[in-house]
Design a protein around this motif. Structure first.
Motif, PDB file in Angstrom:
ATOM      1  N   UNK A 146       0.869  -1.282  -0.068  1.00 28.41           N
ATOM      2  CA  UNK A 146       0.203   0.165  -0.085  1.00 28.41           C
ATOM      3  C   UNK A 146       0.774   1.383   0.108  1.00 28.41           C
ATOM      4  N   UNK A 147       1.839   1.191   0.871  1.00 15.48           N
ATOM      5  CA  UNK A 147       2.981   2.384   0.678  1.00 15.48           C
ATOM      6  C   UNK A 147       3.564   2.492  -0.588  1.00 15.48           C
ATOM      7  N   UNK A 148       3.967   1.295  -1.147  1.00 17.10           N
ATOM      8  CA  UNK A 148       4.577   1.526  -2.701  1.00 17.10           C
ATOM      9  C   UNK A 148       3.600   2.207  -3.523  1.00 17.10           C
ATOM     10  N   UNK A 149       2.388   1.889  -3.393  1.00 17.18           N
ATOM     11  CA  UNK A 149       1.650   2.416  -4.497  1.00 17.18           C
ATOM     12  C   UNK A 149       1.386   3.895  -4.047  1.00 17.18           C
ATOM     13  N   UNK A 150       1.194   4.307  -2.795  1.00 19.09           N
ATOM     14  CA  UNK A 150       1.154   5.576  -2.417  1.00 19.09           C
ATOM     15  C   UNK A 150       2.298   6.501  -2.971  1.00 19.09           C
ATOM     16  N   UNK A 151       3.489   5.925  -2.541  1.00 12.61           N
ATOM     17  CA  UNK A 151       4.825   6.536  -2.770  1.00 12.61           C
ATOM     18  C   UNK A 151       5.018   6.709  -4.470  1.00 12.61           C
ATOM     19  N   UNK A 152       4.586   5.604  -5.142  1.00 10.16           N
ATOM     20  CA  UNK A 152       5.051   5.790  -6.531  1.00 10.16           C
ATOM     21  C   UNK A 152       3.904   6.772  -7.349  1.00 10.16           C
ATOM     22  N   UNK A 153       2.780   6.876  -6.681  1.00 11.11           N
ATOM     23  CA  UNK A 153       1.815   7.942  -7.335  1.00 11.11           C
ATOM     24  C   UNK A 153       2.436   9.142  -6.770  1.00 11.11           C
ATOM     25  N   UNK A 154       2.722   9.352  -5.560  1.00 13.39           N
ATOM     26  CA  UNK A 154       3.407  10.734  -5.104  1.00 13.39           C
ATOM     27  C   UNK A 154       4.664  11.190  -5.899  1.00 13.39           C
ATOM     28  N   UNK A 155       5.443  10.127  -6.049  1.00 12.58           N
ATOM     29  CA  UNK A 155       6.900  10.334  -6.853  1.00 12.58           C
ATOM     30  C   UNK A 155       6.426  10.804  -8.255  1.00 12.58           C
ATOM     31  N   UNK A 156       5.404  10.453  -8.846  1.00 11.49           N
ATOM     32  CA  UNK A 156       4.926  10.698 -10.130  1.00 11.49           C
ATOM     33  C   UNK A 156       4.248  11.894 -10.220  1.00 11.49           C
ATOM     34  N   UNK A 157       3.937  12.389  -9.241  1.00 17.68           N
ATOM     35  CA  UNK A 157       3.272  13.833  -8.877  1.00 17.68           C
ATOM     36  C   UNK A 157       1.655  13.552  -9.146  1.00 17.68           C
ATOM     37  N   UNK A 158       1.186  12.479  -8.912  1.00 18.75           N
ATOM     38  CA  UNK A 158      -0.195  12.281  -8.724  1.00 18.75           C
ATOM     39  C   UNK A 158      -0.621  12.742  -7.400  1.00 18.75           C
ATOM     40  N   UNK A 159      -2.001  13.137  -7.517  1.00 16.32           N
ATOM     41  CA  UNK A 159      -2.597  13.669  -6.543  1.00 16.32           C
ATOM     42  C   UNK A 159      -3.894  12.952  -6.129  1.00 16.32           C
TER      43      UNK A 159
END
Length: 171
Positions: A146-159
């Motif tokens: 779950x943290x990987x998904x959130x972190x990847x999305x944040x790293x890609x600039x997804x809000x």
């Protein structure tokens, strides 16, 4: 995510996670092919040391109070097919794979991200835990993904969406 312990030993774990990110597959691939950056966006990946172009050492730690130390060796890098796979050794022995695809339930311009892992737990302390501890280890891994998904999305600039949701899970 699922865990299938029906084959092999009680120390064998199979994990699966699927989600989408609203970024193109080549963009997501470029992030995932740089393991030395994983600690910047995936909190449970505590350390990555490259020992060469195709291998290195990683240290993971999630909620439970222990580290897993793993050697990784590139097994497959295929940007056209959207596949990254590594062989694992050390505290975990087996493999893990990322697969990326446009479509497949992902909105236009997005990527369906698939994670698969098939490993045998070799960590000496964890191997001594009784079978009832297995659900705890599986839940620990679910939190990590779950943290990987959130972190990847944040790293890609997804809000997050207007309702605060992180996006739709693909199962």
């Amino acid at each position: 995510m699922t865990d299938d312990g029906t084959r092999g030993t009680r120390h064998r774990y199979r994990f699966r996670a699927d989600w989408w990110v609203p970024a193109a597959p080549p963009v997501v691939y470029r992030v995932l092919e740089r393991p030395e950056d994983y600690p910047l966006w995936w909190p449970q990946v505590r350390e990555v040391r490259r020992l060469g172009p195709d291998h290195g050492h990683c240290r993971f730690r999630s909620v439970l109070p222990f580290d897993l130390r793993v050697t990784v060796r590139a097994a497959r890098r295929d940007p056209e097919a959207g596949v990254l796979e590594v062989a694992l050794g050390g505290d975990l022995e087996g493999w893990m794979r990322w697969t990326l695809a446009a479509g497949g339930g992902a909105p236009a311009g997005g990527t369906r991200v698939g994670y698969r892992q098939d490993t045998v737990l070799r960590h000496p302390l964890l191997r001594r835990l009784p079978s009832p501890a297995r659900p705890v280890l599986v839940a620990n891994h679910a939190l990590m993904m779950r943290a990987a998904r959130r972190g990847l999305r944040a790293w890609l600039g997804v809000r997050p969406g207007p309702d605060g949701s992180p996006g739709r899970e693909l199962v």
